[in-house]
Write a protein that holds these residues in place. Sequence first.
Motif, PDB file in Angstrom:
ATOM      1  N   LEU A   1       0.808  -1.360   0.123  1.00 35.48           N
ATOM      2  CA  LEU A   1      -0.097   0.196  -0.220  1.00 35.48           C
ATOM      3  C   LEU A   1       0.983   1.295   0.044  1.00 35.48           C
ATOM      4  CD1 LEU A   1      -2.629  -0.933   2.755  1.00 35.48           C
ATOM      5  CD2 LEU A   1      -2.644  -1.412   0.311  1.00 35.48           C
ATOM      6  N   GLN A   2       0.595   2.057  -0.959  1.00 30.33           N
ATOM      7  CA  GLN A   2       1.482   3.500  -1.026  1.00 30.33           C
ATOM      8  C   GLN A   2       0.396   4.526  -0.400  1.00 30.33           C
ATOM      9  OE1 GLN A   2       2.388   5.108  -4.809  1.00 30.33           O
ATOM     10  NE2 GLN A   2       4.380   5.746  -4.031  1.00 30.33           N
ATOM     11  N   LEU A   3       0.724   5.117   0.636  1.00 25.67           N
ATOM     12  CA  LEU A   3       0.155   6.259   1.296  1.00 25.67           C
ATOM     13  C   LEU A   3       0.452   7.379   0.580  1.00 25.67           C
ATOM     14  CD1 LEU A   3       0.545   5.033   5.091  1.00 25.67           C
ATOM     15  CD2 LEU A   3      -1.118   4.265   3.620  1.00 25.67           C
ATOM     16  N   PRO A   4      -0.279   8.565   1.003  1.00 23.57           N
ATOM     17  CA  PRO A   4      -0.407   9.776   0.455  1.00 23.57           C
ATOM     18  C   PRO A   4       1.065  10.391   0.765  1.00 23.57           C
ATOM     19  CG  PRO A   4      -2.450   9.840   1.502  1.00 23.57           C
ATOM     20  CD  PRO A   4      -1.745   8.487   1.685  1.00 23.57           C
ATOM     21  N   SER A   5       1.890   9.910   1.963  1.00 29.08           N
ATOM     22  CA  SER A   5       3.201  10.638   2.381  1.00 29.08           C
ATOM     23  C   SER A   5       3.993   9.870   1.666  1.00 29.08           C
ATOM     24  CB  SER A   5       3.273  10.252   3.821  1.00 29.08           C
ATOM     25  OG  SER A   5       3.041   8.786   4.109  1.00 29.08           O
ATOM     26  N   LYS A   6       3.571   8.907   0.553  1.00 25.15           N
ATOM     27  CA  LYS A   6       4.510   8.195  -0.404  1.00 25.15           C
ATOM     28  C   LYS A   6       5.090   7.165   0.371  1.00 25.15           C
ATOM     29  CE  LYS A   6       3.779  10.995  -3.553  1.00 25.15           C
ATOM     30  NZ  LYS A   6       2.933  10.419  -4.643  1.00 25.15           N
ATOM     31  N   GLU A   7       4.876   6.671   1.870  1.00 26.30           N
ATOM     32  CA  GLU A   7       5.485   5.680   2.426  1.00 26.30           C
ATOM     33  C   GLU A   7       4.667   4.378   1.970  1.00 26.30           C
ATOM     34  OE1 GLU A   7       5.161   3.749   7.056  1.00 26.30           O
ATOM     35  OE2 GLU A   7       4.231   5.784   6.538  1.00 26.30           O
ATOM     36  N   VAL A   8       5.247   3.207   1.816  1.00 29.03           N
ATOM     37  CA  VAL A   8       4.784   1.998   1.258  1.00 29.03           C
ATOM     38  C   VAL A   8       4.974   1.081   2.498  1.00 29.03           C
ATOM     39  CG1 VAL A   8       5.239   0.085  -0.316  1.00 29.03           C
ATOM     40  CG2 VAL A   8       5.846   2.302  -1.093  1.00 29.03           C
TER      41      VAL A   8
ATOM     42  N   GLN B   1      -6.017   8.554   1.782  1.00 30.44           N
ATOM     43  CA  GLN B   1      -6.011   7.739   0.306  1.00 30.44           C
ATOM     44  C   GLN B   1      -5.075   6.899   0.424  1.00 30.44           C
ATOM     45  OE1 GLN B   1      -5.533  11.009  -2.211  1.00 30.44           O
ATOM     46  NE2 GLN B   1      -7.614  11.545  -2.357  1.00 30.44           N
ATOM     47  N   MET B   2      -5.132   5.976  -0.604  1.00 31.70           N
ATOM     48  CA  MET B   2      -4.047   5.152  -0.890  1.00 31.70           C
ATOM     49  C   MET B   2      -4.023   4.412  -2.220  1.00 31.70           C
ATOM     50  SD  MET B   2      -5.374   1.435   1.159  1.00 31.70           S
ATOM     51  CE  MET B   2      -7.088   0.816   0.206  1.00 31.70           C
ATOM     52  N   ALA B   3      -2.860   3.878  -2.496  1.00 29.33           N
ATOM     53  CA  ALA B   3      -2.850   3.308  -3.610  1.00 29.33           C
ATOM     54  C   ALA B   3      -2.255   1.752  -3.692  1.00 29.33           C
ATOM     55  CB  ALA B   3      -1.674   4.105  -4.719  1.00 29.33           C
ATOM     56  N   ILE B   4      -2.870   0.725  -4.304  1.00 28.50           N
ATOM     57  CA  ILE B   4      -2.418  -0.500  -4.184  1.00 28.50           C
ATOM     58  C   ILE B   4      -1.347  -0.632  -5.265  1.00 28.50           C
ATOM     59  CG2 ILE B   4      -3.450  -3.005  -4.320  1.00 28.50           C
ATOM     60  CD1 ILE B   4      -4.464  -1.231  -1.886  1.00 28.50           C
TER      61      ILE B   4
ATOM     62  N   PRO C   1      -8.479  -5.249  -9.204  1.00 23.41           N
ATOM     63  CA  PRO C   1      -7.142  -5.360  -9.834  1.00 23.41           C
ATOM     64  C   PRO C   1      -6.289  -4.476  -9.074  1.00 23.41           C
ATOM     65  CG  PRO C   1      -8.651  -3.951 -11.068  1.00 23.41           C
ATOM     66  CD  PRO C   1      -9.533  -4.483  -9.844  1.00 23.41           C
ATOM     67  N   TYR C   2      -4.751  -4.915  -9.246  1.00 22.89           N
ATOM     68  CA  TYR C   2      -3.951  -3.980  -8.755  1.00 22.89           C
ATOM     69  C   TYR C   2      -3.914  -2.521  -9.323  1.00 22.89           C
ATOM     70  CZ  TYR C   2      -2.190  -8.199  -6.131  1.00 22.89           C
ATOM     71  OH  TYR C   2      -2.055  -9.299  -5.379  1.00 22.89           O
ATOM     72  N   GLY C   3      -3.183  -1.687  -8.706  1.00 17.81           N
ATOM     73  CA  GLY C   3      -2.975  -0.294  -9.383  1.00 17.81           C
ATOM     74  C   GLY C   3      -3.765   0.551  -9.315  1.00 17.81           C
ATOM     75  N   LEU C   4      -4.934   0.512  -8.673  1.00 21.44           N
ATOM     76  CA  LEU C   4      -5.907   1.309  -8.555  1.00 21.44           C
ATOM     77  C   LEU C   4      -5.906   2.185  -7.171  1.00 21.44           C
ATOM     78  CD1 LEU C   4      -9.348  -0.468  -9.343  1.00 21.44           C
ATOM     79  CD2 LEU C   4      -8.011   1.043 -10.737  1.00 21.44           C
ATOM     80  N   SER C   5      -6.348   3.293  -7.216  1.00 22.30           N
ATOM     81  CA  SER C   5      -6.178   4.418  -5.815  1.00 22.30           C
ATOM     82  C   SER C   5      -7.436   4.372  -5.194  1.00 22.30           C
ATOM     83  CB  SER C   5      -5.671   5.626  -6.208  1.00 22.30           C
ATOM     84  OG  SER C   5      -4.397   5.606  -6.775  1.00 22.30           O
TER      85      SER C   5
END
Length: 465
Positions: free
Chosen positions: A33-40, A166-169, A71-75
């Motif tokens: 998971l990629q957080l808004p702070s760019k932390e994974v 928010q987050m991105a997968i 699917p992967y890759g969505l926010s």
Amino acid sequence: MAESGPSSLPEHVLVDQKEGESHTIQAGSHLLLQLPSKEVRQVRIDTNPGGKTINLGKFGSFKQSCLVGQPYGLSYEILPDKTLVIMPPTLLEELEETGATNELIVDAGEYVQPLTSDEIEVLKKSGVHFSEIIKKQIETHVNYELKTEYSKDKYRKRKEAKFAKQMAILEPSLFNVASYLFEKDPGRILGLRVDTLSQIANLANLRPGGRFLVVDTTGGLLVATTLERLGGSGTVLYLSETDTPPEFPIVDLLNLKEKAETLKHLDWAAADEEHVPIRAPIEPPTGEYKSEGQRERYEKRRQALEAQAQLREDLFAGEWDGLLIAAQYEPFSIVQRLTPYLAGSATVTIYSQYLQVLAEVQAKMRSLPAYLSPSITEAWLRQYQVFPGRTHPLMNMSGGGGYILHAIHVYNDPKASSVLAGRRRRLTERRSASRVAEINAQGLESDTPIENGGLDVEMTSAETE
């Protein structure tokens, strides 16, 4: 919104579950998971998600079932009811410069931003959307209009990283996992950067169906790379100082459980042909089992001993396609120990953070006829920020990606000839065979057998006359 997942999934991201299962999130899968702070962050979906949640701290929490089948890759945006809604993709727009500069900006603390942290906390607890909080901060910011367009964009992104839920997968691919591990703790993986890892996989000629020997102290990153490239076919023999099968969290993170069946393990003692392993009894002293459970335990022990004996035979039989080393051990002793089991044209690939370690190995290998062209390469990488009108190298990058020693194993056989000599010999033999066939077709017989590959043929007396 239903708990089973986001209800607003666009048609262009729908994936057939049967055909694209490997590209969708399944129960029991690991993901990033990629957080808004760019932390994974690394998380795992439970095998029975149900109503279980994943907590991301100040970024909120959500139900695991909302991700299963997606699917992967969505926010996603995390809603207060712990469900998810898919965020539409954002377009990169080129910023148009105005006459504004940053020279008139004066940092005066509370005067510049009168909206206090206590007031922001009240807005958050009242359920106000983060975009409204950022909008209110911008409206009350005294110096905002004095900023350049680039400074305004950076300001908005800083606030989104602080308040957005928010987050991105990210798909746990080899590239993403290696990058995540390098950013998190490079010392744990011996500073093995993702671009260096790709060069190792290329130089080692990793391919489906191959048989490779691996010595790895990077936490399993090199083993996982080999398994991923083999694709479930072939053999990966991992050698270590422990006599118990290893556990590699990286293999689990990459969701390689099915491909991990090709991973085998031997300790260094068992890899010695003169070693006689201590074998535990495979049946009771009396020959009679006291219970069915005891029978099963002895049967498992017997199968394990037979599997180890067969694996030792496979190792000592040789003809392995390559040797890969990324370890803190002295590498040349490992190379000497395992070289007899390599096939002709097998690759020897060694990684180290330090040039001197590989330089010493290279000097020793050059004097030995079993290694062809031992060479050292240094990995070099420059990362760029790519934005319209703002493309430039990143300000902070790693200084080095380590060094790779690569060589080809050849048979040390004094009777062996070069490829060119072999081709000439076979060509001569074919020409001689054609000549003999022509002679036989004319009804002539040779008085003596053909010697020297068919070059010397004695004619009959009738032909001589």
